[in-house]
Design an enzyme around this catalytic site. Sequence first.
Site, mmCIF file in Angstrom:
data_model
loop_
_atom_site.group_PDB
_atom_site.id
_atom_site.type_symbol
_atom_site.label_atom_id
_atom_site.label_comp_id
_atom_site.label_asym_id
_atom_site.label_seq_id
_atom_site.Cartn_x
_atom_site.Cartn_y
_atom_site.Cartn_z
ATOM 1 N N GLY A 93 29.481 0.199 13.916
ATOM 2 C CA GLY A 93 29.503 1.651 13.770
ATOM 3 C C GLY A 93 30.681 2.090 12.911
ATOM 4 O O GLY A 93 30.580 3.052 12.138
ATOM 5 N N ASP A 313 37.696 1.059 24.013
ATOM 6 C CA ASP A 313 37.087 -0.264 23.782
ATOM 7 C C ASP A 313 37.380 -1.256 24.904
ATOM 8 O O ASP A 313 36.675 -2.245 25.065
ATOM 9 C CB ASP A 313 37.603 -0.860 22.461
ATOM 10 C CG ASP A 313 37.077 -0.090 21.255
ATOM 11 O OD1 ASP A 313 36.071 0.634 21.389
ATOM 12 O OD2 ASP A 313 37.682 -0.215 20.172
HETATM 13 C C1 S3P Z 1 37.245 2.532 15.804
HETATM 14 C C2 S3P Z 1 37.280 3.697 16.507
HETATM 15 C C3 S3P Z 1 36.756 3.825 17.876
HETATM 16 C C4 S3P Z 1 36.540 2.469 18.522
HETATM 17 C C5 S3P Z 1 35.868 1.502 17.588
HETATM 18 C C6 S3P Z 1 36.716 1.283 16.359
HETATM 19 C C7 S3P Z 1 37.806 2.525 14.434
HETATM 20 O O1 S3P Z 1 35.520 4.511 17.824
HETATM 21 O O2 S3P Z 1 35.788 2.606 19.695
HETATM 22 O O3 S3P Z 1 35.682 0.249 18.223
HETATM 23 O O4 S3P Z 1 38.096 1.438 13.904
HETATM 24 O O5 S3P Z 1 37.969 3.611 13.873
HETATM 25 P P1 S3P Z 1 35.442 6.123 17.771
HETATM 26 O O6 S3P Z 1 36.075 6.561 16.540
HETATM 27 O O7 S3P Z 1 33.970 6.430 17.786
HETATM 28 O O8 S3P Z 1 36.140 6.608 18.974
#
Ligand code: S3P
Length: 427
Positions: A93, A313
């Site tokens: 994501g 996380d």
């Molecule tokens: C991340 C941000 C977090 C985290 C993901 C990595 C990043 O997500 O949970 O594993 O590298 O910017 P969110 O931005 O959706 O909180």
Amino acid sequence: MTVLKVDAAKSFNTTIWDIAPDKSISHRAAIFALLSDKSSYIENFLEAEDSLNSLKIVQSLGASVKKESNHLIITPPSKINEPASILDCGNSGTAMRLLIGFLAGVDGFFTIHGDKYLATRPMNRVVDPLREIGANIDGREKGNLSPISIRGSSLNSFNYDSKIASAQVKSAMILAALRANGVSTISEPFKSRDHTEKMLLEMGAKIEIDGLKNIVHPMKKPLKPLEIYIGADPSSAFFFALAAAIVPKSSLTLKKILLNPTRIEAFEVLKKMGANIEYKNISGEHEIVGDIEVNYSKLKAVDLETNIAWLIDEIPALAIAFACASGVSRVKNAKELRVKESDRISATVQNLKKCGISCKEYEDGFEVEGGEFKSAEVDSFGDHRIAMSFAIAGLKCGMRIKDSKCINASFPNFIDILNRLSSAYED
Ligand code: S3P
């Protein structure tokens, strides 16, 4: 389907030097290298499925990548290439959301997709605000789900007030702001991880940080290249901190871990629960790195409802600590867990119940009553962090984790390290 089998451990006392490098910084290093016109040098890049997918995407966009000992040298193209094929983010994501923001203002047509898990995760949190500033983005369900297509266009400067503390949203908007036609501001309700701001400032971007607000000036010329060392990922290190915290008479030293204050909150919670944790040998300027020593001590329950973005996380791993603690622990305000690599509230609660732990699901979290773990066969739900959390629980009583290959998304040598503490192998 692979099954990871973990045996119960006796006490251990060891030092771990090879925790996987930080995933958040690795994705950013690959993508941000495209903002320069010179070669970036990246030491200790994470060679796991998620970040290697980002590197391949950066290559499809025209960069050349060379590996020299523990360095990657990423040389950007003079103009971003319009790729002939789809950009595949796999399970990540972070990669998808950052790339949507990055590409929204780049001349060309781009299609981004990922695996079946990523295809269910919401993209409207970045697509909607980007469309507001003139981005041309579409996808399934009116642009919420991948595949996502982007026709790069000129972007208007903006003031965006995010309702969620998300580093992915903040980063996507900062990347778009670098190509907007004026100064933009991006605010968040609570400080999320700040690697994007730190790295872009290092590269010479003009970003003013005013509390929870980032004021971003458009890039007038290419940025300076990156020259960085990436510390070990604290969220990966946390699995082994948990191991030492739940196996009686154990102790561990985790070497050269990234200690950015927005990333070590889970260690602080474990400390609050009674584990002995100390940070040592701290060095570094922009992103600090140091060793973490963890010594077993009996754990007690805790309530978690603040600073959630700083430990989101690690919550599945913390749930294992809750199950080993005396009393009832609760997590609230963590609805975001439902849209991670799996629905982590439901996955954690279902697996804990299979292990004989009494727990209850809430819409925005869960509660866990400390008890006696019993050996079980649990599901990873295709989620690396669920698989690794329950593999560590296996050190208490033995565990089988179905569909364990997903661990390669972030921590390919996890099973090797686990196997140094107790027998662990995939079948
Ligand atoms: C991340 C941000 C977090 C985290 C993901 C990595 C990043 O997500 O949970 O594993 O590298 O910017 P969110 O931005 O959706 O909180």
